[in-house]
Design a protein around this motif. Structure first.
Motif, PDB file in Angstrom:
ATOM      1  N   GLN A  47       0.827  -1.203   0.000  1.00  0.00           N
ATOM      2  CA  GLN A  47       0.000   0.000   0.000  1.00  0.00           C
ATOM      3  C   GLN A  47       0.864   1.258   0.000  1.00  0.00           C
ATOM      4  N   GLU A  48       0.241   2.362  -0.375  1.00  0.00           N
ATOM      5  CA  GLU A  48       0.911   3.667  -0.391  1.00  0.00           C
ATOM      6  C   GLU A  48       1.581   3.946   0.955  1.00  0.00           C
ATOM      7  N   LYS A  49       2.833   4.406   0.890  1.00  0.00           N
ATOM      8  CA  LYS A  49       3.646   4.813   2.038  1.00  0.00           C
ATOM      9  C   LYS A  49       4.078   3.647   2.928  1.00  0.00           C
ATOM     10  N   ASP A  50       3.930   2.434   2.448  1.00  0.00           N
ATOM     11  CA  ASP A  50       4.443   1.288   3.200  1.00  0.00           C
ATOM     12  C   ASP A  50       5.963   1.361   3.318  1.00  0.00           C
ATOM     13  N   VAL A  51       6.465   0.865   4.434  1.00  0.00           N
ATOM     14  CA  VAL A  51       7.892   0.593   4.597  1.00  0.00           C
ATOM     15  C   VAL A  51       8.031  -0.923   4.565  1.00  0.00           C
ATOM     16  N   ILE A  52       8.673  -1.433   3.522  1.00  0.00           N
ATOM     17  CA  ILE A  52       8.764  -2.882   3.362  1.00  0.00           C
ATOM     18  C   ILE A  52      10.223  -3.328   3.352  1.00  0.00           C
ATOM     19  N   PHE A  53      10.436  -4.558   3.759  1.00  0.00           N
ATOM     20  CA  PHE A  53      11.766  -5.167   3.667  1.00  0.00           C
ATOM     21  C   PHE A  53      11.711  -6.281   2.638  1.00  0.00           C
ATOM     22  N   LEU A  54      12.668  -6.279   1.721  1.00  0.00           N
ATOM     23  CA  LEU A  54      12.826  -7.355   0.747  1.00  0.00           C
ATOM     24  C   LEU A  54      14.140  -8.066   1.030  1.00  0.00           C
ATOM     25  N   ASP A  55      14.083  -9.370   1.234  1.00  0.00           N
ATOM     26  CA  ASP A  55      15.312 -10.109   1.513  1.00  0.00           C
ATOM     27  C   ASP A  55      16.096 -10.336   0.220  1.00  0.00           C
ATOM     28  N   ALA A  56      17.197 -11.065   0.322  1.00  0.00           N
ATOM     29  CA  ALA A  56      18.112 -11.221  -0.814  1.00  0.00           C
ATOM     30  C   ALA A  56      17.788 -12.444  -1.667  1.00  0.00           C
ATOM     31  N   SER A  57      16.558 -12.910  -1.628  1.00  0.00           N
ATOM     32  CA  SER A  57      16.165 -14.076  -2.420  1.00  0.00           C
ATOM     33  C   SER A  57      15.859 -13.680  -3.859  1.00  0.00           C
ATOM     34  N   SER A  58      15.887 -14.662  -4.750  1.00  0.00           N
ATOM     35  CA  SER A  58      15.550 -14.399  -6.154  1.00  0.00           C
ATOM     36  C   SER A  58      14.074 -14.035  -6.301  1.00  0.00           C
ATOM     37  N   THR A  59      13.208 -14.582  -5.442  1.00  0.00           N
ATOM     38  CA  THR A  59      11.785 -14.242  -5.511  1.00  0.00           C
ATOM     39  C   THR A  59      11.553 -12.782  -5.139  1.00  0.00           C
ATOM     40  N   SER A  60      12.272 -12.301  -4.131  1.00  0.00           N
ATOM     41  CA  SER A  60      12.149 -10.886  -3.760  1.00  0.00           C
ATOM     42  C   SER A  60      12.684  -9.972  -4.858  1.00  0.00           C
ATOM     43  N   LEU A  61      13.689 -10.431  -5.589  1.00  0.00           N
ATOM     44  CA  LEU A  61      14.179  -9.642  -6.722  1.00  0.00           C
ATOM     45  C   LEU A  61      13.095  -9.506  -7.784  1.00  0.00           C
ATOM     46  N   TYR A  62      12.368 -10.587  -8.048  1.00  0.00           N
ATOM     47  CA  TYR A  62      11.241 -10.501  -8.979  1.00  0.00           C
ATOM     48  C   TYR A  62      10.181  -9.530  -8.463  1.00  0.00           C
ATOM     49  N   LEU A  63       9.936  -9.538  -7.155  1.00  0.00           N
ATOM     50  CA  LEU A  63       8.957  -8.617  -6.580  1.00  0.00           C
ATOM     51  C   LEU A  63       9.415  -7.172  -6.749  1.00  0.00           C
ATOM     52  N   ALA A  64      10.697  -6.920  -6.558  1.00  0.00           N
ATOM     53  CA  ALA A  64      11.235  -5.566  -6.745  1.00  0.00           C
ATOM     54  C   ALA A  64      10.970  -5.071  -8.162  1.00  0.00           C
ATOM     55  N   LYS A  65      11.123  -5.952  -9.136  1.00  0.00           N
ATOM     56  CA  LYS A  65      10.895  -5.574 -10.533  1.00  0.00           C
ATOM     57  C   LYS A  65       9.428  -5.233 -10.799  1.00  0.00           C
ATOM     58  N   GLU A  66       8.523  -5.795  -9.976  1.00  0.00           N
ATOM     59  CA  GLU A  66       7.085  -5.641 -10.212  1.00  0.00           C
ATOM     60  C   GLU A  66       6.407  -4.720  -9.199  1.00  0.00           C
ATOM     61  N   LEU A  67       7.175  -3.991  -8.403  1.00  0.00           N
ATOM     62  CA  LEU A  67       6.564  -3.140  -7.383  1.00  0.00           C
ATOM     63  C   LEU A  67       5.620  -2.123  -8.012  1.00  0.00           C
ATOM     64  N   PRO A  68       4.461  -1.894  -7.387  1.00  0.00           N
ATOM     65  CA  PRO A  68       3.497  -0.931  -7.942  1.00  0.00           C
ATOM     66  C   PRO A  68       4.029   0.495  -7.879  1.00  0.00           C
ATOM     67  N   ASN A  69       3.420   1.362  -8.666  1.00  0.00           N
ATOM     68  CA  ASN A  69       3.854   2.756  -8.759  1.00  0.00           C
ATOM     69  C   ASN A  69       3.291   3.555  -7.585  1.00  0.00           C
ATOM     70  N   LEU A  70       3.842   3.305  -6.404  1.00  0.00           N
ATOM     71  CA  LEU A  70       3.401   3.948  -5.170  1.00  0.00           C
ATOM     72  C   LEU A  70       4.597   4.588  -4.476  1.00  0.00           C
ATOM     73  N   ASN A  71       4.312   5.501  -3.556  1.00  0.00           N
ATOM     74  CA  ASN A  71       5.367   6.047  -2.707  1.00  0.00           C
ATOM     75  C   ASN A  71       5.690   5.023  -1.626  1.00  0.00           C
ATOM     76  N   LEU A  72       6.886   4.476  -1.689  1.00  0.00           N
ATOM     77  CA  LEU A  72       7.281   3.403  -0.787  1.00  0.00           C
ATOM     78  C   LEU A  72       8.681   3.644  -0.254  1.00  0.00           C
TER      79      LEU A  72
END
Length: 254
Positions: free
Chosen positions: A92-117
């Motif tokens: 959601q907008e203005k979330d503070v999220i942590f992404l670990d160093a996994s390959s799945t999280s890298l895919y998530l980083a590539k697909e992050l929504p266009n929000l202020n995060l």
């Protein structure tokens, strides 16, 4: 399935069983015998196996951490993308999220929504992926560089995490077992994940089917710490039925 992914899985089969047969691999991967023979020829040229009559034997066993990160990214790519498509809907907008160093999280980083995060990560690859996104503030942990995954671990990484209020952690692991819980093969990566799990309001595990009903070297946390478990459609959903008696929300990617 891509040829690269199939070849990685062939090496894994070898590491588990010590040998493989062409006919069995052909049936398992639903490709021709000739295709499997070409796979084995390529893998032998890379010194990953030794071909025998009708199959191959292992050169040596390799831990997942020794598999190059690019290879791990290719492995189960479609399943990881289906998981990520579900996971991104929880942001959601203005979330503070942590992404670990996994390959799945890298895919998530590539697909992050266009929000202020704000994205906190110990992955250099994820930070590089996001640095040009003007709407995303990227915070990297300090720590010692792990060259195999280009990630930061150790006491400095853990100290950094303590400074931040984290809404959600999105992470993966090497193994998930209903009794043993969440585990990993690397002690330092496990320590970072354990610290963030303690700090985060919501814990979201991204788990492709190949990691279910397995146990790895280092215990991270019991499964009951999770708020969400996101799996792909190949996951053993019958095995995961026990989650219905818990507060964990099970989501399945298509």
């Amino acid at each position: 399935m891509f040829a690269e992914e199939r070849q990685i899985q062939i090496v894994r089969e070898l590491n588990v069983h010590g040998n493989v047969k062409v006919a069995q691999l052909s049936e398992k991967f639903k490709v021709t015998v000739e295709t499997i023979r070409r796979d084995l020829e390529k893998l032998e040229a890379e010194n990953k196996l030794v071909r025998t009559h009708g199959g191959a034997i292992a050169v040596e066993s390799r831990d997942d951490d020794e598999i190059p990160f690019n290879d791990r990214t290719i492995l189960n790519r479609e399943e990881k993308l289906s998981i990520v498509n579900v996971a991104k809907q929880l942001i959601q907008e203005k979330d503070v999220i942590f992404l670990d160093a996994s390959s799945t999280s890298l895919y998530l980083a590539k697909e992050l929504p266009n929000l202020n995060l704000t994205v906190i990560t110990n992955s250099i690859l994820i930070a590089y992926e996001l640095f040009s996104r003007s709407n995303i503030q990227v915070v990297m942990t300090g720590g010692n560089l792990t060259k195999s995954s280009l990630s930061l671990v150790g006491p400095s990484a853990i100290r950094t995490i303590k400074y931040y209020h984290i809404n959600k952690i999105f992470f993966s692991c090497k193994a998930f077992d209903m009794d043993r819980g969440i585990s990993d093969s690397n002690e330092q990566q496990a320590a970072v994940k354990r610290e963030v799990i303690e700090m985060a309001e919501e814990k979201i595990l991204l788990l492709d089917y190949s990691k279910i009903k397995k146990r790895s070297f280092v215990f991270i946390e019991d499964m009951n710490v999770l708020d969400y478990l996101i799996v792909d459609r190949k996951a053993d959903l019958q095995y995961l039925q026990k989650l219905k008696n818990s507060e964990i929300k099970l989501l399945v990617g298509e």
